[in-house]
Write a protein that holds these residues in place. Structure first.
Motif, PDB file in Angstrom:
ATOM      1  N   ASP A  15      -1.602  -4.155  -0.085  1.00  0.00           N
ATOM      2  CA  ASP A  15      -0.786  -5.046  -0.891  1.00  0.00           C
ATOM      3  C   ASP A  15       0.390  -5.536  -0.067  1.00  0.00           C
ATOM      4  O   ASP A  15       1.450  -4.905  -0.038  1.00  0.00           O
ATOM      5  CB  ASP A  15      -0.304  -4.328  -2.154  1.00  0.00           C
ATOM      6  N   ALA A  16       0.214  -6.677   0.582  1.00  0.00           N
ATOM      7  CA  ALA A  16       1.269  -7.222   1.441  1.00  0.00           C
ATOM      8  C   ALA A  16       2.468  -7.690   0.632  1.00  0.00           C
ATOM      9  O   ALA A  16       3.533  -7.927   1.182  1.00  0.00           O
ATOM     10  CB  ALA A  16       0.724  -8.368   2.288  1.00  0.00           C
ATOM     11  N   ARG A  17       2.316  -7.809  -0.680  1.00  0.00           N
ATOM     12  CA  ARG A  17       3.425  -8.243  -1.531  1.00  0.00           C
ATOM     13  C   ARG A  17       4.131  -7.071  -2.187  1.00  0.00           C
ATOM     14  O   ARG A  17       5.011  -7.268  -3.016  1.00  0.00           O
ATOM     15  CB  ARG A  17       2.905  -9.204  -2.593  1.00  0.00           C
ATOM     16  N   ALA A  18       3.779  -5.851  -1.829  1.00  0.00           N
ATOM     17  CA  ALA A  18       4.442  -4.683  -2.409  1.00  0.00           C
ATOM     18  C   ALA A  18       5.936  -4.742  -2.114  1.00  0.00           C
ATOM     19  O   ALA A  18       6.356  -5.181  -1.046  1.00  0.00           O
ATOM     20  CB  ALA A  18       3.842  -3.403  -1.832  1.00  0.00           C
ATOM     21  N   SER A  19       6.721  -4.309  -3.074  1.00  0.00           N
ATOM     22  CA  SER A  19       8.171  -4.332  -2.880  1.00  0.00           C
ATOM     23  C   SER A  19       8.582  -3.268  -1.871  1.00  0.00           C
ATOM     24  O   SER A  19       7.864  -2.292  -1.649  1.00  0.00           O
ATOM     25  CB  SER A  19       8.880  -4.073  -4.219  1.00  0.00           C
ATOM     26  N   LEU A  20       9.745  -3.479  -1.273  1.00  0.00           N
ATOM     27  CA  LEU A  20      10.273  -2.476  -0.347  1.00  0.00           C
ATOM     28  C   LEU A  20      10.434  -1.133  -1.050  1.00  0.00           C
ATOM     29  O   LEU A  20      10.176  -0.080  -0.470  1.00  0.00           O
ATOM     30  CB  LEU A  20      11.610  -2.939   0.234  1.00  0.00           C
ATOM     31  N   SER A  21      10.846  -1.173  -2.313  1.00  0.00           N
ATOM     32  CA  SER A  21      11.018   0.066  -3.079  1.00  0.00           C
ATOM     33  C   SER A  21       9.694   0.806  -3.249  1.00  0.00           C
ATOM     34  O   SER A  21       9.626   2.022  -3.086  1.00  0.00           O
ATOM     35  CB  SER A  21      11.620  -0.231  -4.455  1.00  0.00           C
ATOM     36  N   ASP A  22       8.636   0.054  -3.590  1.00  0.00           N
ATOM     37  CA  ASP A  22       7.318   0.676  -3.759  1.00  0.00           C
ATOM     38  C   ASP A  22       6.810   1.247  -2.435  1.00  0.00           C
ATOM     39  O   ASP A  22       6.254   2.349  -2.389  1.00  0.00           O
ATOM     40  CB  ASP A  22       6.309  -0.323  -4.308  1.00  0.00           C
ATOM     41  N   LEU A  23       6.996   0.497  -1.355  1.00  0.00           N
ATOM     42  CA  LEU A  23       6.568   0.979  -0.044  1.00  0.00           C
ATOM     43  C   LEU A  23       7.347   2.227   0.354  1.00  0.00           C
ATOM     44  O   LEU A  23       6.773   3.186   0.871  1.00  0.00           O
ATOM     45  CB  LEU A  23       6.733  -0.121   1.008  1.00  0.00           C
ATOM     46  N   ALA A  24       8.641   2.214   0.099  1.00  0.00           N
ATOM     47  CA  ALA A  24       9.485   3.369   0.430  1.00  0.00           C
ATOM     48  C   ALA A  24       9.031   4.602  -0.345  1.00  0.00           C
ATOM     49  O   ALA A  24       8.928   5.699   0.219  1.00  0.00           O
ATOM     50  CB  ALA A  24      10.946   3.058   0.131  1.00  0.00           C
ATOM     51  N   LEU A  25       8.725   4.423  -1.616  1.00  0.00           N
ATOM     52  CA  LEU A  25       8.258   5.535  -2.446  1.00  0.00           C
ATOM     53  C   LEU A  25       6.920   6.067  -1.928  1.00  0.00           C
ATOM     54  O   LEU A  25       6.733   7.280  -1.798  1.00  0.00           O
ATOM     55  CB  LEU A  25       8.127   5.068  -3.903  1.00  0.00           C
ATOM     56  N   VAL A  29      10.177   7.362   2.456  1.00  0.00           N
ATOM     57  CA  VAL A  29      11.319   6.992   3.297  1.00  0.00           C
ATOM     58  C   VAL A  29      12.203   6.033   2.509  1.00  0.00           C
ATOM     59  O   VAL A  29      11.865   5.622   1.404  1.00  0.00           O
ATOM     60  CB  VAL A  29      10.863   6.329   4.629  1.00  0.00           C
ATOM     61  N   SER A  30      13.332   5.644   3.072  1.00  0.00           N
ATOM     62  CA  SER A  30      14.255   4.733   2.381  1.00  0.00           C
ATOM     63  C   SER A  30      13.784   3.280   2.502  1.00  0.00           C
ATOM     64  O   SER A  30      12.998   2.937   3.388  1.00  0.00           O
ATOM     65  CB  SER A  30      15.657   4.861   2.969  1.00  0.00           C
ATOM     66  N   ARG A  31      14.315   2.434   1.603  1.00  0.00           N
ATOM     67  CA  ARG A  31      14.024   0.996   1.661  1.00  0.00           C
ATOM     68  C   ARG A  31      14.492   0.412   2.989  1.00  0.00           C
ATOM     69  O   ARG A  31      13.833  -0.438   3.576  1.00  0.00           O
ATOM     70  CB  ARG A  31      14.704   0.269   0.499  1.00  0.00           C
ATOM     71  N   THR A  32      15.648   0.866   3.461  1.00  0.00           N
ATOM     72  CA  THR A  32      16.194   0.390   4.727  1.00  0.00           C
ATOM     73  C   THR A  32      15.238   0.709   5.874  1.00  0.00           C
ATOM     74  O   THR A  32      15.027  -0.121   6.767  1.00  0.00           O
ATOM     75  CB  THR A  32      17.574   1.026   4.982  1.00  0.00           C
ATOM     76  N   THR A  33      14.670   1.896   5.848  1.00  0.00           N
ATOM     77  CA  THR A  33      13.700   2.283   6.883  1.00  0.00           C
ATOM     78  C   THR A  33      12.481   1.378   6.845  1.00  0.00           C
ATOM     79  O   THR A  33      12.008   0.907   7.886  1.00  0.00           O
ATOM     80  CB  THR A  33      13.286   3.757   6.706  1.00  0.00           C
ATOM     81  N   VAL A  34      11.963   1.110   5.645  1.00  0.00           N
ATOM     82  CA  VAL A  34      10.794   0.236   5.511  1.00  0.00           C
ATOM     83  C   VAL A  34      11.117  -1.154   6.042  1.00  0.00           C
ATOM     84  O   VAL A  34      10.354  -1.725   6.836  1.00  0.00           O
ATOM     85  CB  VAL A  34      10.313   0.161   4.041  1.00  0.00           C
ATOM     86  N   ARG A  37      11.372  -1.106   9.843  1.00  0.00           N
ATOM     87  CA  ARG A  37      10.072  -0.938  10.501  1.00  0.00           C
ATOM     88  C   ARG A  37       9.235  -2.210  10.429  1.00  0.00           C
ATOM     89  O   ARG A  37       8.574  -2.582  11.399  1.00  0.00           O
ATOM     90  CB  ARG A  37       9.321   0.246   9.907  1.00  0.00           C
ATOM     91  N   ILE A  38       9.271  -2.887   9.288  1.00  0.00           N
ATOM     92  CA  ILE A  38       8.528  -4.148   9.178  1.00  0.00           C
ATOM     93  C   ILE A  38       9.070  -5.156  10.176  1.00  0.00           C
ATOM     94  O   ILE A  38       8.306  -5.820  10.889  1.00  0.00           O
ATOM     95  CB  ILE A  38       8.581  -4.706   7.737  1.00  0.00           C
ATOM     96  N   GLU A  39      10.394  -5.288  10.261  1.00  0.00           N
ATOM     97  CA  GLU A  39      10.995  -6.224  11.209  1.00  0.00           C
ATOM     98  C   GLU A  39      10.625  -5.865  12.653  1.00  0.00           C
ATOM     99  O   GLU A  39      10.284  -6.731  13.453  1.00  0.00           O
ATOM    100  CB  GLU A  39      12.513  -6.262  11.047  1.00  0.00           C
ATOM    101  N   ARG A  40      10.698  -4.571  12.985  1.00  0.00           N
ATOM    102  CA  ARG A  40      10.361  -4.126  14.339  1.00  0.00           C
ATOM    103  C   ARG A  40       8.882  -4.406  14.651  1.00  0.00           C
ATOM    104  O   ARG A  40       8.552  -4.872  15.745  1.00  0.00           O
ATOM    105  CB  ARG A  40      10.660  -2.628  14.490  1.00  0.00           C
TER     106      ARG A  40
END
Length: 142
Positions: A15-25, A29-34, A37-40
């Motif tokens: 799900d490429a449209r998953a929210s940062l919050s959902d991915l973090a959960l 890890v934290s939303r900031t980490t997600v 990592r996506i940017e990197r």
């Protein structure tokens, strides 16, 4: 690329449209980490873009396999209940012929598939098994 990056990419493939919050959960890890990592991964060229995937093109799991199981005795119902309790098991089919059950398994990695197969093989009453990896789906129902 580490294990968290691989899990992130796997989650984004589903799900490429998953929210940062959902991915973090999902990743623990934290939303900031997600976000970082996506940017990197985009800057390094590992992620080159996001696209729409049609239902017919989507595979739920990057690693999929079919496990054929031979059962000794009358433990089929118990084994089916145990199999249905595993998160990696997508479907359990009874059949005739050489094998008693065909189990569809889906995981994120080969290691996770191996762990699932090892666990299943330890069930009381399983006499034999054979597993085939699914490489490509040419036609899917649905």
């Amino acid at each position: 690329m580490d294990d968290t990056d691989r899990k992130l990419i796997s989650a984004l493939r589903h799900d490429a449209r998953a929210s940062l919050s959902d991915l973090a959960l999902t990743l623990g890890v934290s939303r900031t980490t997600v976000r970082g990592r996506i940017e990197r991964l985009k800057q390094s060229g590992e992620i080159v873009g996001f696209s729409v995937v049609l239902r017919g093109d989507a595979a739920r799991d990057p690693v999929r396999g079919l496990m054929m199981i031979g059962i000794e005795g009358r433990g089929a119902d118990r084994i089916i209940r145990q199999l249905n309790g595993l998160s990696a098991v997508r479907a359990v089919h009874t059949t005739n012929g050489r094998w008693d059950l065909i189990v569809e398994i889906g995981t994120d990695t080969l290691e996770a598939l191996d762990e699932t197969l090892t666990r299943i093989r330890k069930y009381d009453g399983i006499a034999s098994s054979e597993t085939s990896l699914l490489l490509n789906t040419r036609k899917s129902g649905g």
